[in-house]
Design a protein around this motif. Structure first.
Motif, PDB file in Angstrom:
ATOM      1  N   CYS A 540      42.076  40.110  50.277  1.00  0.00           N
ATOM      2  CA  CYS A 540      42.555  39.749  51.611  1.00  0.00           C
ATOM      3  C   CYS A 540      41.681  40.377  52.685  1.00  0.00           C
ATOM      4  N   MET A 541      41.495  39.632  53.769  1.00  0.00           N
ATOM      5  CA  MET A 541      40.677  40.101  54.877  1.00  0.00           C
ATOM      6  C   MET A 541      41.479  40.914  55.884  1.00  0.00           C
ATOM      7  N   GLU A 542      42.802  40.779  55.853  1.00  0.00           N
ATOM      8  CA  GLU A 542      43.677  41.598  56.698  1.00  0.00           C
ATOM      9  C   GLU A 542      45.038  41.708  56.023  1.00  0.00           C
ATOM     10  N   GLN A 543      45.955  42.466  56.637  1.00  0.00           N
ATOM     11  CA  GLN A 543      47.183  42.851  55.967  1.00  0.00           C
ATOM     12  C   GLN A 543      48.059  41.684  55.534  1.00  0.00           C
ATOM     13  N   SER A 544      48.093  40.626  56.300  1.00  0.00           N
ATOM     14  CA  SER A 544      48.983  39.503  55.983  1.00  0.00           C
ATOM     15  C   SER A 544      48.363  38.512  55.011  1.00  0.00           C
ATOM     16  N   CYS A 545      47.095  38.711  54.661  1.00  0.00           N
ATOM     17  CA  CYS A 545      46.374  37.817  53.746  1.00  0.00           C
ATOM     18  C   CYS A 545      46.224  36.407  54.316  1.00  0.00           C
ATOM     19  N   ALA A 546      46.222  36.266  55.628  1.00  0.00           N
ATOM     20  CA  ALA A 546      46.009  34.946  56.229  1.00  0.00           C
ATOM     21  C   ALA A 546      44.633  34.405  55.854  1.00  0.00           C
ATOM     22  N   GLU A 547      43.694  35.295  55.622  1.00  0.00           N
ATOM     23  CA  GLU A 547      42.376  34.919  55.134  1.00  0.00           C
ATOM     24  C   GLU A 547      42.049  35.782  53.927  1.00  0.00           C
ATOM     25  N   SER A 548      41.339  35.196  52.965  1.00  0.00           N
ATOM     26  CA  SER A 548      40.964  35.947  51.766  1.00  0.00           C
ATOM     27  C   SER A 548      39.718  35.349  51.151  1.00  0.00           C
ATOM     28  N   SER A 549      38.988  36.179  50.421  1.00  0.00           N
ATOM     29  CA  SER A 549      37.841  35.710  49.638  1.00  0.00           C
ATOM     30  C   SER A 549      38.259  35.653  48.178  1.00  0.00           C
ATOM     31  N   ILE A 550      37.725  34.686  47.436  1.00  0.00           N
ATOM     32  CA  ILE A 550      38.136  34.472  46.052  1.00  0.00           C
ATOM     33  C   ILE A 550      36.920  34.608  45.143  1.00  0.00           C
ATOM     34  N   ALA A 551      37.102  35.343  44.060  1.00  0.00           N
ATOM     35  CA  ALA A 551      36.037  35.540  43.078  1.00  0.00           C
ATOM     36  C   ALA A 551      36.575  35.233  41.692  1.00  0.00           C
ATOM     37  N   ILE A 552      35.748  34.607  40.861  1.00  0.00           N
ATOM     38  CA  ILE A 552      36.120  34.336  39.466  1.00  0.00           C
ATOM     39  C   ILE A 552      35.903  35.610  38.657  1.00  0.00           C
ATOM     40  N   LEU A 553      36.948  36.026  37.955  1.00  0.00           N
ATOM     41  CA  LEU A 553      36.859  37.253  37.169  1.00  0.00           C
ATOM     42  C   LEU A 553      36.400  36.962  35.747  1.00  0.00           C
ATOM     43  N   ASP A 554      37.008  35.963  35.118  1.00  0.00           N
ATOM     44  CA  ASP A 554      36.653  35.578  33.754  1.00  0.00           C
ATOM     45  C   ASP A 554      36.789  34.062  33.674  1.00  0.00           C
ATOM     46  N   SER A 555      35.673  33.388  33.423  1.00  0.00           N
ATOM     47  CA  SER A 555      35.646  31.926  33.481  1.00  0.00           C
ATOM     48  C   SER A 555      35.787  31.268  32.117  1.00  0.00           C
ATOM     49  N   ILE A 556      36.038  32.055  31.054  1.00  0.00           N
ATOM     50  CA  ILE A 556      36.236  31.463  29.734  1.00  0.00           C
ATOM     51  C   ILE A 556      37.506  30.633  29.747  1.00  0.00           C
ATOM     52  N   ASP A 557      37.416  29.380  29.250  1.00  0.00           N
ATOM     53  CA  ASP A 557      38.565  28.473  29.280  1.00  0.00           C
ATOM     54  C   ASP A 557      39.709  28.993  28.421  1.00  0.00           C
ATOM     55  N   ASP A 558      40.903  28.476  28.744  1.00  0.00           N
ATOM     56  CA  ASP A 558      42.115  28.696  27.970  1.00  0.00           C
ATOM     57  C   ASP A 558      42.600  30.140  28.037  1.00  0.00           C
ATOM     58  N   LEU A 559      42.421  30.770  29.181  1.00  0.00           N
ATOM     59  CA  LEU A 559      42.998  32.095  29.378  1.00  0.00           C
ATOM     60  C   LEU A 559      44.473  31.956  29.720  1.00  0.00           C
ATOM     61  N   ASP A 560      45.260  32.941  29.333  1.00  0.00           N
ATOM     62  CA  ASP A 560      46.693  32.892  29.586  1.00  0.00           C
ATOM     63  C   ASP A 560      46.976  33.231  31.044  1.00  0.00           C
ATOM     64  N   SER A 561      48.246  33.100  31.410  1.00  0.00           N
ATOM     65  CA  SER A 561      48.601  33.107  32.826  1.00  0.00           C
ATOM     66  C   SER A 561      48.856  34.482  33.406  1.00  0.00           C
ATOM     67  N   PHE A 562      49.121  35.490  32.583  1.00  0.00           N
ATOM     68  CA  PHE A 562      49.583  36.756  33.120  1.00  0.00           C
ATOM     69  C   PHE A 562      48.454  37.786  33.206  1.00  0.00           C
ATOM     70  N   SER A 563      48.360  38.425  34.358  1.00  0.00           N
ATOM     71  CA  SER A 563      47.383  39.500  34.551  1.00  0.00           C
ATOM     72  C   SER A 563      48.063  40.628  35.320  1.00  0.00           C
ATOM     73  N   ALA A 564      47.434  41.795  35.310  1.00  0.00           N
ATOM     74  CA  ALA A 564      47.934  42.946  36.060  1.00  0.00           C
ATOM     75  C   ALA A 564      46.735  43.679  36.640  1.00  0.00           C
ATOM     76  N   VAL A 565      46.856  44.165  37.876  1.00  0.00           N
ATOM     77  CA  VAL A 565      45.721  44.807  38.539  1.00  0.00           C
ATOM     78  C   VAL A 565      46.143  46.160  39.098  1.00  0.00           C
ATOM     79  N   THR A 566      45.228  47.105  39.049  1.00  0.00           N
ATOM     80  CA  THR A 566      45.404  48.410  39.683  1.00  0.00           C
ATOM     81  C   THR A 566      44.042  48.871  40.185  1.00  0.00           C
TER      82      THR A 566
END
Length: 602
Positions: A540-566
């Protein structure tokens, strides 16, 4: 008649000769010590220094300790073997009223050119005393100045006792310890820590630059004067237990993706990740092959490998895990357990017995249900768990650090998933799915025995939605991640209760988000790009996330839906997720705060 006149003259001449003889005789020695006592009636014979009184100096002079005259000789005497005794506070007090530079009340000088000699030696036999007490004229006036004899020999040096190889040196303070570099502002000032005879292992300069080296003399952490940080994740034996300033890794240049659990089972789904007391990642997740709860303790900051332990292997467990570090510095995990038939869900917790969680105490808290668990540590240092059971939103407040028992509260009708965080007011904030709406429950007390519930968002799409994540932003307000007909959105709460919010679209065709706050103070979201079946990160570019940049983390097909970040101990994002193709837990360690590949500042 002549004889009569001569008699008085003879007598007079006799008296004059007697006086002259007496005057020419040698003066007597200085009086003995026994005859002179300070403070007695004045006796000219005891006033050896002729200052009009009888004091301790006169007594010493009379005893022959200072020579035989009343004039202080500057260098032609010694005091070997003397013992000076005083009373009250002072054994010996010497004063000097001169304002000349380097004027001293007491000057000690050892003129020997060899041997361990001392210019001044102080000693106290009291366990509450000190060998030397120094006192300056004010709070910021030096009490002790160390230096040399010339500009080329001006270093001040403090040593522990050099006669004992094991002697240590301690600095003790009732409050702060301050180091003022380059006080006269005439050159670059630095603070060094040396190893052995001169290898610098730590350096801090007056501009805020910092460098830390390991035992192999490799730089493991560096902060430049502009505040940018570098962290060498490849340094051998490195362990960090505090979060430093915003940094970037020295290596790799791209996101590092690892499979820390390579056992031949389907494992890694429904993971939860946090940073342990040792500064390393700690991940709880499920083993679908056998229904076990697993915990991976990362071996390094990037989690390229891990120590994996299976817990609660006797039942179908490990679903909907949530992990946090307790007040005792050990992991606490909430999860859903099932019986051996795969039915009858119940809320369970595992309290790790060591930092790596190689063993744990397992407790069942609620036999009536326990899906969609979410765990935080409350302001009382005890675990607080939100979960779904019997069609209701429920909360378990642990009664002790290990959570071997808990107080259960029913907050009323609600759906799942449920996600929980600790608000800026120290009270729990729970986001949950109400079927056709996003709801937020703000706890009314630390144990969350009751809560204020607000409807935050009504799903408008054809296919409903789900709540995924909640966090508290740098502004102290809640951030709720949810999906509505496949569109990932973020709600930024307008107040602590989150009775209203602004909404921002992050990505279309996306699902299952996890939110944390990066070292730059901005929200960072990992999520599943359902259309392309890949894991992505939105910064996010600011606190409300009205704008954000997006990056691909892992592009291998058929990845499952759940992730966790810290955020790791190096200040960089650490993401855990499940790869459906290889049936493995994966961990991505970003190389920069935005998780953008090959990002480098000039």
């Amino acid at each position: 008649m002549k004889s009569t006149k001569l008699l008085p003259l003879g007598i007079t001449l006799f008296l004059l000769l007697t006086l002259a003889a007496a005057a020419g005789a040698q003066a007597p020695d200085a009086p003995s010590l026994a005859g002179c006592t300070p403070g007695t009636d004045y006796d000219p014979a005891c006033d050896v220094d002729h200052d009009g009184d009888v004091d301790l100096i006169d007594v010493q002079l009379a005893a022959g300790h200072w020579g035989s005259t009343g004039t202080y000789p500057s260098s032609d005497h010694d005091h070997f073997g003397e013992l000076w005794l005083g009373n009250d506070y002072t054994g010996l007090e010497l004063r000097n009223s001169s304002t000349n530079n380097a004027a001293a009340g007491v000057a000690g000088w050892s003129t020997a050119n060899s041997g361990m000699t001392f210019g001044v030696f102080g000693r106290s036999d009291s366990p509450d005393g000190a060998g030397v007490y120094a006192l300056g004229a004010g709070e910021h006036i030096p009490d002790l100045i160390l230096g040399g004899t010339s500009p080329s020999n001006d270093n001040g040096v403090i040593f522990s006792d050099m006669t004992y190889p094991g002697s240590d040196l301690f600095l003790r303070s009732n409050d702060d310890v301050g180091i003022h570099l380059d006080r006269n502002n005439d050159e670059e000032g630095r603070f060094y820590l040396y190893r052995g005879e001169g290898t610098v292992i730590f350096r801090l300069d007056e501009q805020g630059g910092l460098r830390l080296k390991d035992e192999e003399d490799k730089v493991v952490f560096e902060v430049n004067e502009a505040g940018g940080a570098q962290f060498n994740t490849g340094a051998p034996g490195l362990r960090v237990n505090t979060v430093p300033v915003l940094g970037r890794a020295l290596a790799p240049a791209d996101t590092m993706i690892s499979t820390p659990d390579d056992s031949p089972n389907s494992k890694g789904d429904l993971s939860s990740i946090t940073i342990g007391a040792d500064g390393l990642g700690l991940i709880s997740y499920s083993d679908y092959s056998f229904g076990d709860l697993r915990v991976a303790h990362c071996d390094n900051v990037a989690c390229t490998s891990a120590t994996v332990t299976v817990h609660d292997a006797a039942s179908w467990a490990g679903y909907d895990t949530s992990i946090a570090i307790g007040a005792d510095g050990l992991g606490l995990i909430s999860y859903q357990g099932l019986d051996l038939s795969g039915a009858n869900p119940r809320l369970k917790v595992a309290h790790c017995e060591d930092i790596a969680c190689t063993s744990a105490t397992i407790t069942t808290l609620d036999m009536a249900g326990g899906s969609s668990t979410s765990l935080v540590i409350g302001t009382d240092g005890l675990g607080l768990i939100s979960y779904y059971a019997g069609g209701n939103l429920k909360v378990a407040h642990c009664n002790n650090t290990a959570c071997t028992s808990a107080t259960l509260s029913n907050l009323g009708g609600g759906g799942e998933p449920t996600v929980l965080t600790l608000g800026a007011d120290g009270l729990g904030l729970i986001a949950f799915d109400g079927g056709l709406s996003v709801y937020v429950a703000h706890c009314n007390n630390v144990a969350c025995t009751s809560a204020t519930v607000n409807q935050l968002f009504v799903y408008v799409g054809c296919c409903g939605g789900a709540v995924h994540s909640v966090a508290i932003g740098e502004d102290g307000l809640g951030l709720v991640g949810f999906s509505d007909s496949g569109e990932l959105q973020i709600a930024h709460c307008d107040n602590l209760l989150c009775s209203d919010a602004s909404f921002a679209l992050i990505d279309s065709g996306s699902w299952s988000s996890s939110i944390t706050i990066g070292m730059d103070g901005l929200p960072l979201i990992s999520y599943w790009d359902k259309g392309n079946r890949r894991v992505q990160v939105a910064h996010c570019m600011e606190q409300s996330c009205a704008e954000s940049s997006i990056a691909i983390l892992d592009s291998i097909d058929d990845l499952d839906s759940f992730s966790a970040v810290t955020i790791g101990a190096d200040g960089l994002p650490l993401v855990s997720y499940y790869d459906d193709v290889i049936d493995d837990l994966k961990v991505a360690h970003c190389s920069n705060p935005f998780c953008v590949p090959h990002f480098r500042r000039r």
